[in-house]
Design an enzyme around this catalytic site. Structure first.
Site, PDB file in Angstrom:
ATOM      1  N   ASP A  56      -4.534 117.463   1.933  1.00 35.95           N
ATOM      2  CA  ASP A  56      -3.497 116.440   1.782  1.00 35.95           C
ATOM      3  C   ASP A  56      -2.962 116.026   3.152  1.00 35.95           C
ATOM      4  O   ASP A  56      -2.155 116.739   3.752  1.00 35.95           O
ATOM      5  CB  ASP A  56      -2.375 116.990   0.898  1.00 35.95           C
ATOM      6  CG  ASP A  56      -1.216 116.021   0.731  1.00 35.95           C
ATOM      7  OD1 ASP A  56      -1.313 114.872   1.207  1.00 35.95           O
ATOM      8  OD2 ASP A  56      -0.201 116.415   0.123  1.00 35.95           O
ATOM      9  N   GLU A 135      -3.892 126.700  32.919  1.00 38.89           N
ATOM     10  CA  GLU A 135      -3.233 127.974  33.215  1.00 38.89           C
ATOM     11  C   GLU A 135      -1.884 127.982  32.490  1.00 38.89           C
ATOM     12  O   GLU A 135      -0.911 127.418  32.971  1.00 38.89           O
ATOM     13  CB  GLU A 135      -3.009 128.137  34.724  1.00 38.89           C
ATOM     14  CG  GLU A 135      -4.289 128.175  35.542  1.00 38.89           C
ATOM     15  CD  GLU A 135      -4.001 128.259  37.038  1.00 38.89           C
ATOM     16  OE1 GLU A 135      -2.828 128.082  37.446  1.00 38.89           O
ATOM     17  OE2 GLU A 135      -4.948 128.485  37.805  1.00 38.89           O
ATOM     18  N   GLU A 137       1.455 129.602  31.238  1.00 41.28           N
ATOM     19  CA  GLU A 137       2.404 130.689  31.483  1.00 41.28           C
ATOM     20  C   GLU A 137       3.250 130.912  30.225  1.00 41.28           C
ATOM     21  O   GLU A 137       3.429 130.001  29.415  1.00 41.28           O
ATOM     22  CB  GLU A 137       3.299 130.337  32.670  1.00 41.28           C
ATOM     23  CG  GLU A 137       2.512 130.200  33.969  1.00 41.28           C
ATOM     24  CD  GLU A 137       3.289 129.509  35.075  1.00 41.28           C
ATOM     25  OE1 GLU A 137       2.978 129.760  36.257  1.00 41.28           O
ATOM     26  OE2 GLU A 137       4.199 128.710  34.759  1.00 41.28           O
ATOM     27  N   GLU A 219       4.399 136.891  36.199  1.00 45.28           N
ATOM     28  CA  GLU A 219       4.750 135.665  36.920  1.00 45.28           C
ATOM     29  C   GLU A 219       6.130 135.820  37.568  1.00 45.28           C
ATOM     30  O   GLU A 219       6.748 136.869  37.505  1.00 45.28           O
ATOM     31  CB  GLU A 219       4.707 134.460  35.978  1.00 45.28           C
ATOM     32  CG  GLU A 219       3.447 133.601  36.114  1.00 45.28           C
ATOM     33  CD  GLU A 219       3.310 132.937  37.477  1.00 45.28           C
ATOM     34  OE1 GLU A 219       4.294 132.903  38.247  1.00 45.28           O
ATOM     35  OE2 GLU A 219       2.203 132.453  37.804  1.00 45.28           O
ATOM     36  N   GLU A 226       1.162 135.628  32.846  1.00 46.46           N
ATOM     37  CA  GLU A 226       0.074 134.653  32.794  1.00 46.46           C
ATOM     38  C   GLU A 226      -1.245 135.398  32.718  1.00 46.46           C
ATOM     39  O   GLU A 226      -1.407 136.471  33.300  1.00 46.46           O
ATOM     40  CB  GLU A 226       0.076 133.738  34.026  1.00 46.46           C
ATOM     41  CG  GLU A 226      -1.018 132.686  34.017  1.00 46.46           C
ATOM     42  CD  GLU A 226      -1.043 131.842  35.281  1.00 46.46           C
ATOM     43  OE1 GLU A 226      -2.151 131.431  35.686  1.00 46.46           O
ATOM     44  OE2 GLU A 226       0.031 131.599  35.880  1.00 46.46           O
ATOM     45  N   HIS A 275      -0.631 124.556  34.450  1.00 52.94           N
ATOM     46  CA  HIS A 275      -1.381 123.896  35.508  1.00 52.94           C
ATOM     47  C   HIS A 275      -2.775 123.566  34.978  1.00 52.94           C
ATOM     48  O   HIS A 275      -3.386 124.378  34.270  1.00 52.94           O
ATOM     49  CB  HIS A 275      -1.490 124.789  36.742  1.00 52.94           C
ATOM     50  CG  HIS A 275      -0.168 125.326  37.204  1.00 52.94           C
ATOM     51  ND1 HIS A 275      -0.034 126.503  37.886  1.00 52.94           N
ATOM     52  CD2 HIS A 275       1.095 124.831  37.058  1.00 52.94           C
ATOM     53  CE1 HIS A 275       1.240 126.726  38.159  1.00 52.94           C
ATOM     54  NE2 HIS A 275       1.946 125.724  37.657  1.00 52.94           N
ATOM     55  N   ARG A 346       1.711 124.509  46.951  1.00 55.90           N
ATOM     56  CA  ARG A 346       2.148 124.494  45.568  1.00 55.90           C
ATOM     57  C   ARG A 346       3.407 123.669  45.336  1.00 55.90           C
ATOM     58  O   ARG A 346       3.904 123.607  44.206  1.00 55.90           O
ATOM     59  CB  ARG A 346       2.364 125.934  45.080  1.00 55.90           C
ATOM     60  CG  ARG A 346       1.061 126.674  44.815  1.00 55.90           C
ATOM     61  CD  ARG A 346       1.284 128.148  44.474  1.00 55.90           C
ATOM     62  NE  ARG A 346       0.088 128.760  43.908  1.00 55.90           N
ATOM     63  CZ  ARG A 346      -0.955 129.188  44.598  1.00 55.90           C
ATOM     64  NH1 ARG A 346      -0.968 129.055  45.919  1.00 55.90           N
ATOM     65  NH2 ARG A 346      -2.001 129.725  43.995  1.00 55.90           N
ATOM     66  N   GLU A 364      -5.768 120.307  40.966  1.00 59.32           N
ATOM     67  CA  GLU A 364      -4.922 121.098  40.069  1.00 59.32           C
ATOM     68  C   GLU A 364      -3.610 120.363  39.876  1.00 59.32           C
ATOM     69  O   GLU A 364      -2.759 120.353  40.779  1.00 59.32           O
ATOM     70  CB  GLU A 364      -4.662 122.498  40.638  1.00 59.32           C
ATOM     71  CG  GLU A 364      -3.743 123.333  39.775  1.00 59.32           C
ATOM     72  CD  GLU A 364      -3.165 124.540  40.509  1.00 59.32           C
ATOM     73  OE1 GLU A 364      -2.402 125.290  39.884  1.00 59.32           O
ATOM     74  OE2 GLU A 364      -3.460 124.713  41.713  1.00 59.32           O
ATOM     75  N   ARG A 366      -0.065 120.268  38.569  1.00 61.07           N
ATOM     76  CA  ARG A 366       0.814 121.409  38.352  1.00 61.07           C
ATOM     77  C   ARG A 366       2.031 121.087  37.476  1.00 61.07           C
ATOM     78  O   ARG A 366       2.807 121.976  37.162  1.00 61.07           O
ATOM     79  CB  ARG A 366       1.287 121.952  39.705  1.00 61.07           C
ATOM     80  CG  ARG A 366       0.141 122.504  40.551  1.00 61.07           C
ATOM     81  CD  ARG A 366       0.624 123.042  41.894  1.00 61.07           C
ATOM     82  NE  ARG A 366       1.636 124.068  41.792  1.00 61.07           N
ATOM     83  CZ  ARG A 366       1.406 125.348  41.481  1.00 61.07           C
ATOM     84  NH1 ARG A 366       0.175 125.749  41.199  1.00 61.07           N
ATOM     85  NH2 ARG A 366       2.390 126.223  41.431  1.00 61.07           N
TER      86      ARG A 366
END
Length: 477
Positions: A56, A135, A137, A219, A226, A275, A346, A364, A366
């Protein structure tokens, strides 16, 4: 690890070898939640696996109207894996949703949308493979309490790792005092890291359901962890996020704890991100690699990234899909909201990982988080990137190798560095204006459904509720 079966014949053998009693068919809604229906193995034959099974569609939020509710789940048999948590032997199969009225994959099924994106990639001829490495967390709490009344709002989370537990009495064992402290959780050993065995159990079970696990660690925040898994193609990577979240939540639950991927559950400490590593390949060659260029990054890679940044509101509407997402994206908590790129740095919204040779060169992003539906998030990132390549690249600011977190708002503006939208409302309103690049995979009805749903589910209810801090700042006005 990886696939356990490749076809229906292998699936039947797999079920026989594992004495399977039940088959659990799972699919994903537009907010990224898994749903399931469980059949007795004896009721499932090869014809059903081929034709699909009815359900449904009107009972799933913002899908079908009740007068056109019949839909089909199309099992993707090679996704089969044994559920490690059921008392009786149960195989899980991930499904796509099929629209019987249009005789095609359902336009509001996230996994089907991601499959459309792969078709677009093939048709454009830019690449023949897209790899994604998320990635995710998460926090592990010992207790969570929530109240949402007209005259009373509260939440309270508890973890023995929290600095607020310093004066708690633990009658049976005593208060041992070893805690990560605010922003102090990155890589401490036991006893400060209290989750070593819990993460190890998660890692082992993730391998049991087919993920290739690389590492696990504490982390930065209190109670935060992580687990790193290997990248895959866009569909498998999104499937893996669903498995990952399921395993992490269930292992915590069965150990008397609770896991959350919520971006910002604790004030004044770092939040949870997702990330996302990305690269495009063609004929076995990494299109993002150009030896000798900055961080060995090709023009194709930079054009791809420029498309993501150029469509920042529309992208964020899918990659940061909650009002809580934007509480994580505030200065002071390693929040990657500044839209530039950098090698190893970062503090930029896009990092180019260190030491990447031809096979490992990638970008990457982030800023995404786990409130996103992974199929939609990965699709939108790729479609924005392909648009950047097709347009020959949009304006791109960078690279910057300095700590961008130290820049003031005025300094960011003076340098002309764009930033992510400030709120989920801004992101959704941006998506309403900018979604032509998504037309090959998302029709106007889906965009409207998604925007309206998120306004009703997140934006309007949150904007209408007073907070404790508003009482502090405003009560005596």
């Amino acid at each position: 690890m990886g696939k356990f079966v490749n076809n229906v014949a292998e699936f039947n053998k797999f079920c026989e070898e594992n004495e399977v009693e039940f088959i659990d068919f799972r699919f994903t809604d537009i907010k990224g939640a898994w749903h399931h229906i469980t059949y007795r193995k004896s009721a499932v034959d090869d014809a059903m696996l081929e034709a699909g099974l009815p359900f449904d569609g009107s009972s799933i939020e913002n899908w079908q109207p009740i007068n056109e509710s019949d839909m089909l789940l199309k099992p993707d048999v090679p996704t089969a894996f044994l559920d490690p948590f059921t008392a009786d032997s149960t195989v899980v199969i991930i499904c796509d949703v099929y629209d019987i009225y249009k005789n095609e994959l359902y336009a509001k099924c996230p996994r089907s949308i991601a499959k459309k994106a792969l078709k677009v990639l093939d048709e454009k001829g830019v690449a023949d493979a897209a790899y994604f490495g998320p990635e995710n967390e998460f926090f592990i709490f010992d207790d969570v309490k929530i109240e949402d009344k007209d005259n009373y709002q509260m939440f309270k989370v508890e973890t023995d790792e929290g600095h607020w537990a310093d004066a708690v009495d633990y009658p049976e064992i005593g208060n041992m005092g070893h805690r990560p402290r605010v922003k102090g959780g990155y890589f401490p050993v036991m006893p400060t890291d209290s989750m070593v065995d819990l993460r190890a159990e998660m890692m082992l079970l993730l391998e049991e359901v087919g993920l290739e696990v690389v590492l696990g660690h504490h982390e930065v925040a209190q109670g935060q962890g992580e687990i790193g898994i290997v990248f895959s193609d866009i569909i498998t990577a999104a499937d893996n996020v669903q498995k990952y979240k399921y395993v992490v939540k269930m292992v915590a639950h069965l150990n008397g704890k609770t896991a959350t991927f919520m971006p910002k559950p604790i004030y004044n400490d770092n939040g949870n991100g997702m990330h996302v590593h990305q690269s495009l390949w063609k004929n076995g060659k990494n299109l993002f690699y150009a030896e000798g260029e900055y961080a060995n990054l090709s023009k194709t890679a930079l054009d791809y990234l420029s498309g993501i940044f150029a469509h920042k509101e529309a992208v964020a509407a899918f990659t940061n899909a909650s009002t809580n997402s934007y509480k994580r994206l505030l200065p002071g908590f390693e929040a990657p909201r500044i839209l530039t790129y950098s090698s190893q740095n970062r503090s930029a919204a896009c990092r180019i990982p260190y030491g990447a040779g031809e096979k490992a060169t990638r970008i990457e992003t982030r800023f995404p988080d786990s409130t996103s539906c992974p199929y939609l998030a990965f699709t939108v990132l790729m479609m924005a990137g392909l648009d950047g390549i097709e347009k020959g690249g949009y304006d791109l600011v960078g690279p910057f190798n300095e700590d961008l977190f130290e820049l003031s708002r005025d300094e960011i503006a003076e340098r002309g560095i764009p930033e992510l939208p400030n709120s989920f409302r801004d992101a959704l309103e941006g998506l309403e204006k900018d979604h032509d690049f998504l037309a090959p995979v998302m029709d106007e009805d889906f965009i409207k459904t998604y925007v309206d749903y998120q306004f009703e589910r997140h934006v309007i209810p949150v904007e209408g509720r007073p907070t404790a801090y508003e009482y502090i700042s405003t009560y005596s006005c």
